[in-house]
Design a protein around this motif. Structure first.
Motif, PDB file in Angstrom:
ATOM      1  N   LEU A 140       1.062  -1.530  -0.334  1.00 39.01           N
ATOM      2  CA  LEU A 140       0.266   0.058  -0.206  1.00 39.01           C
ATOM      3  C   LEU A 140       1.214   1.282  -0.517  1.00 39.01           C
ATOM      4  CD1 LEU A 140      -2.921   0.613   0.429  1.00 39.01           C
ATOM      5  CD2 LEU A 140      -2.290   1.286   2.763  1.00 39.01           C
ATOM      6  N   VAL A 141       1.260   2.078  -0.970  1.00 43.66           N
ATOM      7  CA  VAL A 141       2.042   3.348  -1.377  1.00 43.66           C
ATOM      8  C   VAL A 141       0.640   4.259  -1.028  1.00 43.66           C
ATOM      9  CG1 VAL A 141       2.955   4.670  -2.825  1.00 43.66           C
ATOM     10  CG2 VAL A 141       3.255   2.227  -2.567  1.00 43.66           C
ATOM     11  N   LEU A 142       1.178   5.543   0.094  1.00 49.54           N
ATOM     12  CA  LEU A 142       0.494   6.284   1.044  1.00 49.54           C
ATOM     13  C   LEU A 142       0.851   7.286   0.505  1.00 49.54           C
ATOM     14  CD1 LEU A 142      -0.160   5.406   4.069  1.00 49.54           C
ATOM     15  CD2 LEU A 142      -2.104   4.997   2.226  1.00 49.54           C
ATOM     16  N   GLY A 143       0.088   8.812  -0.300  1.00 49.36           N
ATOM     17  CA  GLY A 143       0.362   9.791  -0.810  1.00 49.36           C
ATOM     18  C   GLY A 143      -0.666  10.806  -0.634  1.00 49.36           C
ATOM     19  N   LYS A 144      -1.130  11.856  -1.196  1.00 45.62           N
ATOM     20  CA  LYS A 144      -1.489  13.026  -1.365  1.00 45.62           C
ATOM     21  C   LYS A 144      -3.437  12.331  -1.231  1.00 45.62           C
ATOM     22  CE  LYS A 144      -1.348  15.559  -5.223  1.00 45.62           C
ATOM     23  NZ  LYS A 144      -0.922  16.901  -6.059  1.00 45.62           N
TER      24      LYS A 144
END
Ligand code: KIV
Ligand code: ZN
Length: 559
Positions: free
Chosen positions: A341-345
């Motif tokens: 899971l890649v977290l970003g804006k």
């Protein structure tokens, strides 16, 4: 056969809060000690040496609170038994009484008393002969045993003591009621072969040795603390004294994560186990580093930033084919994430919560999660991806914080190769008023710190300043760690157990932010808050207590 409770288990005795706190600059307040003790319980350590109660009122109070609050079985602990809370005492009644008073409320408690046995210490430090030494050990151990069923005795500087004399001291300690005998290599002098031999010799030649648990306590002056502890265990010791990240007096102690992972990774070699939940290791390491301000070196085994990084082309190629090629343990085993899971804006609160949960942060309350989420959003606006290391830095920066006497609102800094560095700052004080000031400096950080000093007015010396990039890449977040020493006499508050000397207190501060100048300001305000909280006996960030002393302003509040 000695009593090894159970035979194939090595008991983990963590002394992060006692020997670890003796690291120069690793001052912890009561609240921080409580949080670390809770995490040690979650980690599954068997015995937590919570402090040296006679050293100061603060130490006593911290041990007492840990005994009452963390002594009973705590949430998240999986071993089924509460952690034993131990207090250190020199071999005299006053120390032992004070230690017992502090630990007695813990359902499982231990008095740990010690006396040096090497000729060097007997002659130069204690000015006593061997007979007097044995007599003092017997008196101290039997006195402690009358108060408490669980008594540990350590012959300090055992690594340089005469082994035959040690067997005499230790057999008397057993007769007097000691239940654990701990063998310290106090100055980190021995080598693995020697230390293993010493432990084997003592177990074999000490009358009554089968009635006690044998323990090892190794210092790292020659970089051999973990190796020495492992040979001691191989020779029959069934308790290891360790600290998280290997912090401790001088070069530190055997590191908990190294010892535990060696036993875990090489089951056929050691044929032993510990009760530690290895997936809590990374989190514990981060917490201890954040609270003590002792930065973990990037190449540190198990918990260093590079411990699982494969840089060489040949290695990367091998890893892509099979992780067995270059990986002796999985990162997930020590609690590093394997999440895709890649977290970003675009990530929302739910995804952020899920990630926190996956990373083991299950005990944060809603306010803390909201605080961390706000910071996450502001970072996500500045960087493409917010990595786990960033999230850990956010938690360290927002949650693992001292009570906030001063709050940093804004800074503005201008610098360059043709101008005098200038900084202006806005802080909110303990009286909820906003204060502003400005200063020139040799560089931008100096200007900033001068401006903050003009408002806060607590004279101190900056003794250390370091910056690390949390992740790779140009958009990495900068993490600044600093140490300050106050100039006044309040700095002399505790004594160092083995030497009996007063400790000069040093306060650390840490700040993380995409802009390193902002991170520097946060680190400084954080260190000042930690120093002020310690002076005012504050314990919690969330209590909202305000300082009694608001009479040190340099500017009129502007509301
Ligand atoms: O290193 C040492 O000898 C100690 C004792 C107090 C056990 O820390
Ligand atoms: Zn020690």
């Amino acid at each position: 056969m000695q009593n090894t409770e159970p035979q194939d288990t090595v008991l983990v005795f963590d002394t992060t809060l006692r020997d670890g706190e003796q690291s120069p600059g690793a001052t912890l307040d009561v609240h921080e000690k409580l949080e670390i003790a809770r995490q040690l319980s979650r980690l599954g350590v068997d015995i937590c040496e919570a402090g040296f109660p006679v050293a100061s009122t603060g130490d006593f109070e911290a041990v007492r609170l840990i005994a009452t609050e963390v002594g009973p079985l705590t949430e998240g602990r999986q071993t089924g038994q509460p952690m034993v809370v131990a207090g250190l005492a020199r071999a005299n009644r006053k120390d032992i009484d004070r230690a017992f008073e502090a630990i007695r409320e813990a359902p499982r408690h231990r008095i740990h008393t010690f006396l040096a046995t090497s000729d060097i210490h007997l002659e130069h430090k204690l000015k006593m002969d061997r007979e007097q030494c044995i007599q003092k050990v017997v008196e101290a151990v039997s006195y402690a045993r009358n108060l408490c069923d669980d008594v540990e005795f350590s012959p300090e500087d055992a690594g340089r003591s005469d082994p035959e004399f040690l067997t005499m001291v230790l057999s008397e300690a057993i007769k007097a009621g000691a239940t654990t005998l701990n063998i310290p290599d106090t100055v980190g002098y021995t080598t693995p072969g020697e230390f293993g031999q010493l432990i084997g010799y003592l177990i074999e030649h000490t009358p009554g040795s089968d009635q006690v648990v044998w323990s090892v306590h190794c210092h790292n002056d020659l970089g051999l603390a973990t190796a020495n502890a492992l040979t001691g265990i191989t020779a029959g010791a069934r308790q290891a004294e360790v600290t998280v990240n290997g912090i401790g007096e001088r070069a530190g102690n055997t590191s908990l994560e190294e010892l535990v992972m060696a036993i875990h990774t090489r089951p056929q070699l050691f044929n032993l186990a510990t009760n530690v939940d290895t997936t809590q290791i990374t989190r514990t390491s981060r917490m201890v580093s954040a609270y003590t301000g002792l930065v973990v070196q990037p190449n540190k085994a198990i918990v260093g930033a590079n411990a699982f990084a494969h840089a060489a082309g040949i290695h990367q190629d091998g890893m892509l084919k099979s992780n067995l090629t270059y990986e002796i343990m999985r990162p997930e085993t020590v609690g590093l994430s394997s999440s895709k899971l890649v977290l970003g804006k675009h990530s929302g609160r739910h995804a952020f919560r899920v990630r926190l949960h996956e990373m083991g942060y299950d005990d944060l309350n809603d306010d803390e999660i909201n605080l961390a989420f706000e910071r996450f959003k502001s970072w996500a606006d500045k960087k493409k991806v917010v990595a786990d290391a960033d999230i850990e830095a956010i938690i360290a920066d927002e949650i693992y914080q001292p009570p906030e006497t001063w709050h940093l609102n804004h800074i503005h800094v201008s610098c360059g190769d043709h101008t005098m560095p200038t900084a202006s700052v806005s802080l909110t004080g303990p009286d909820d008023q906003v204060y502003k000031d400005a200063a020139l400096g040799y560089g931008p950080v100096d200007a900033l710190y001068q401006a903050i000093n003009r408002i806060v007015q607590v004279p101190n010396t900056l003794s250390e300043f370091s910056i690390n990039a949390i992740t790779e890449g140009m958009d990495s977040v900068g993490e600044v760690t600093i140490r300050i020493q106050p100039h006044d006499n309040d700095s002399l508050q505790a004594i160092n157990p083995p030497t009996g000397q007063a400790l000069i207190r040093t306060f650390s501060g840490r700040g993380a932010f995409p802009d390193i100048i902002v991170a520097s300001a946060r680190a400084y305000v954080n260190a000042l808050n930690r120093m002020l909280a310690s002076r005012e006996g504050k314990t919690r960030r969330s209590t909202g207590q305000s300082s009694a002393d608001a009479g040190h302003r340099s500017l009129t509040p502007d509301g």
